[in-house]
Design a protein around this motif. Structure first.
Motif, PDB file in Angstrom:
ATOM      1  N   LEU A 108      43.054  28.829  36.977  1.00  0.00           N
ATOM      2  CA  LEU A 108      42.570  29.413  35.730  1.00  0.00           C
ATOM      3  C   LEU A 108      41.498  28.545  35.078  1.00  0.00           C
ATOM      4  CD1 LEU A 108      45.814  30.942  34.226  1.00  0.00           C
ATOM      5  CD2 LEU A 108      43.698  32.160  34.767  1.00  0.00           C
ATOM      6  N   ALA A 109      41.564  27.231  35.264  1.00  0.00           N
ATOM      7  CA  ALA A 109      40.495  26.366  34.757  1.00  0.00           C
ATOM      8  C   ALA A 109      39.190  26.661  35.482  1.00  0.00           C
ATOM      9  CB  ALA A 109      40.872  24.900  34.921  1.00  0.00           C
ATOM     10  N   THR A 129      38.443  29.638  36.799  1.00  0.00           N
ATOM     11  CA  THR A 129      38.043  30.935  36.242  1.00  0.00           C
ATOM     12  C   THR A 129      37.389  30.755  34.875  1.00  0.00           C
ATOM     13  OG1 THR A 129      39.832  32.060  37.426  1.00  0.00           O
ATOM     14  CG2 THR A 129      38.912  33.189  35.498  1.00  0.00           C
ATOM     15  N   ASP A 130      37.979  29.913  34.052  1.00  0.00           N
ATOM     16  CA  ASP A 130      37.449  29.622  32.720  1.00  0.00           C
ATOM     17  C   ASP A 130      36.018  29.101  32.791  1.00  0.00           C
ATOM     18  OD1 ASP A 130      38.037  29.010  29.729  1.00  0.00           O
ATOM     19  OD2 ASP A 130      37.370  27.079  30.515  1.00  0.00           O
ATOM     20  N   LYS A 179      32.473  30.820  31.198  1.00  0.00           N
ATOM     21  CA  LYS A 179      31.621  30.113  30.249  1.00  0.00           C
ATOM     22  C   LYS A 179      30.131  30.262  30.568  1.00  0.00           C
ATOM     23  CE  LYS A 179      35.048  26.829  28.623  1.00  0.00           C
ATOM     24  NZ  LYS A 179      35.761  25.565  28.877  1.00  0.00           N
ATOM     25  N   THR A 196      44.576  36.040  35.226  1.00  0.00           N
ATOM     26  CA  THR A 196      43.159  36.365  35.094  1.00  0.00           C
ATOM     27  C   THR A 196      42.966  37.438  34.033  1.00  0.00           C
ATOM     28  OG1 THR A 196      42.848  35.848  37.440  1.00  0.00           O
ATOM     29  CG2 THR A 196      41.095  37.077  36.359  1.00  0.00           C
ATOM     30  N   ILE A 209      43.410  35.767  30.538  1.00  0.00           N
ATOM     31  CA  ILE A 209      42.289  34.970  30.022  1.00  0.00           C
ATOM     32  C   ILE A 209      41.100  35.869  29.676  1.00  0.00           C
ATOM     33  CG2 ILE A 209      41.181  34.404  32.248  1.00  0.00           C
ATOM     34  CD1 ILE A 209      40.729  31.581  31.162  1.00  0.00           C
ATOM     35  N   ILE A 221      41.595  35.827  25.518  1.00  0.00           N
ATOM     36  CA  ILE A 221      40.767  34.699  25.085  1.00  0.00           C
ATOM     37  C   ILE A 221      39.300  35.104  24.992  1.00  0.00           C
ATOM     38  CG2 ILE A 221      39.970  32.364  25.664  1.00  0.00           C
ATOM     39  CD1 ILE A 221      42.735  31.791  26.777  1.00  0.00           C
ATOM     40  N   TYR A 222      38.694  35.468  26.114  1.00  0.00           N
ATOM     41  CA  TYR A 222      37.247  35.692  26.098  1.00  0.00           C
ATOM     42  C   TYR A 222      36.843  37.000  25.422  1.00  0.00           C
ATOM     43  CZ  TYR A 222      36.119  31.440  28.471  1.00  0.00           C
ATOM     44  OH  TYR A 222      35.949  30.103  28.743  1.00  0.00           O
ATOM     45  N   SER A 254      33.512  20.305  29.741  1.00  0.00           N
ATOM     46  CA  SER A 254      34.791  20.849  29.280  1.00  0.00           C
ATOM     47  C   SER A 254      35.965  19.985  29.742  1.00  0.00           C
ATOM     48  CB  SER A 254      34.965  22.284  29.776  1.00  0.00           C
ATOM     49  OG  SER A 254      33.973  23.118  29.199  1.00  0.00           O
TER      50      SER A 254
END
Length: 380
Positions: A76-77, A79-80, A84, A102, A105, A109-110, A227
């Motif tokens: 997931l990091a 994917t994050d 971005k 997925t 997030i 979040i996004y 990040s």
């Protein structure tokens, strides 16, 4: 050009220049001594660079036939980091059957940052263009998908993305680079949860990205460093060790998966079996063309589709441990609706075919006769 098994063991790996150690050392350090300000040997601080992580990133890039590889603290990091790259107002077209984390997030979040997500069935390439617009900046696909094992035509979808100028990202976790290479089929970025098949021993949490684009590499490396969601050197060492047997493990996962899928298909208490190796599986011909084999991931539904019956089966299994995750040497079973995909609203799950009673299997590398006996006893 090296074959896959040779790359798994040797690509990006050099003996330690100081001692000649054949295994990549664990550079368990946070910082590096500089003889003079700004004069260093390529390493300053381990969030930015670490020799153990560099070796793993180079190895992973080679496996996907990529120029660049980047490792992160989790799938997931990774994917994050890709997300971005987007800006408020951008839209993402995503497959409607995908990992629950997925989906979470994306939507929890996004979406709050002004990015819109559209979830569609991507199996029919002839209809995919109707979902595009000039706002679609990224397309996100899993193939085989989690947990329905849906197959998407990577090369065909890459052509559509190129036509509309959309970045194309493929989550290749289920297949691994051993079974398919999305960059070779036109994808821009490949995503993996290294936690799963790549590390392969249920002792690492990690993610990675691969790309051939120098521009994307520069942007993603900046995000990785800025990040800070990097993976530690010990986990990098474990992943490197696991990858050395990836080709051997995947062969057995595929062999066992085939046997288990056919057993379940013939069992009188099983209604549906989702595995791309069946000729009647939708887009089986595409899977056969873009994959080397069909993998060890299977999902199935019992007759009458009763949740209580499914729970009883999962609780009765012994070798198939009831646990989250997948891709380890040991066999696992899971209940996506309440575990890995609990973040997806029930109505959305059902639209994608993910029934409440669906059971997902990660078929390990044990003796397959024992695995089938375990399933037979649990099914009753």
């Amino acid at each position: 050009m090296m074959k896959f098994g040779t790359k798994a063991i040797h690509a990006g790996i050099e003996p330690d220049p100081t001692t000649g150690a054949i295994m990549t050392p664990i550079y368990q350090t946070s910082t590096y001594v500089q003889p003079s300000p700004g004069q260093h040997k390529g390493y300053e601080y381990s969030r930015t660079q670490n020799p153990t992580r560099d070796a793993l990133q180079n190895n992973l890039a080679a496996l996907e036939n990529a120029k660049h590889g980047l490792c992160f603290a989790s799938g997931l990091a990774a994917t994050d980091a890709v997300l971005k790259l987007l800006k408020p107002g951008d839209e993402v077209l995503a497959s409607n059957d995908l990992y629950g984390g997925t989906y979470r997030i994306f939507t929890k979040i996004y979406q709050d940052f002004g990015i819109k997500f559209k979830f569609v069935d991507m199996r029919d390439l002839n209809r995919i263009s109707e979902h595009f617009s000039d706002k679609i900046k990224m397309v996100w696909a899993e193939t085989p998908s989690n947990p329905m094992m849906n197959i998407i035509d990577i090369k065909g979808l890459a052509g559509v993305c190129k036509k509309f100028g959309s970045m194309f990202c493929v989550d290749n976790t289920f297949a691994t680079p051993y079974l398919q290479n999305p960059l070779d089929q036109g994808a821009d970025v490949v995503v993996h949860s290294v936690t799963k098949y790549l590390a392969g021993h249920s002792d690492v949490v990690m993610g990675c990205l691969m790309t051939n684009s120098d521009v994307l590499q520069e942007k993603l490396a900046f995000i990785q460093n800025s990040s800070g969601a990097v993976t530690g050197p010990m986990d990098c060492f474990l992943a490197l060790r696991g990858i050395k047997t990836l080709h051997i493990r995947m062969q057995r996962h595929c062999e066992n998966g085939r046997r288990v899928a056919h057993f379940l298909k013939s069992h009188p208490k099983v209604e549906e079996v989702h595995w791309p190796g069946f000729e009647e599986h939708r887009n089986h011909d595409i899977a056969k063309k873009q994959m080397k084999d069909f993998g060890g991931m299977i999902s199935f539904v019992l007759k009458d589709d009763k949740l209580d019956d499914a729970i009883k089966v999962m609780e009765s299994l012994k070798l198939f441990a009831l646990a989250e995750s997948l891709g380890g040497v040991e066999s696992l079973c899971g209940h996506p609706a309440s575990m890995t995909h609990a973040a997806i609203p029930r109505e959305e799950r059902l639209k994608a075919g993910l029934k409440d009673s669906l059971i997902r299997l990660s078929v390990g590398i044990e003796d397959v006769e024992d695995l089938i006996a375990d399933l037979e006893k649990a099914l009753g």
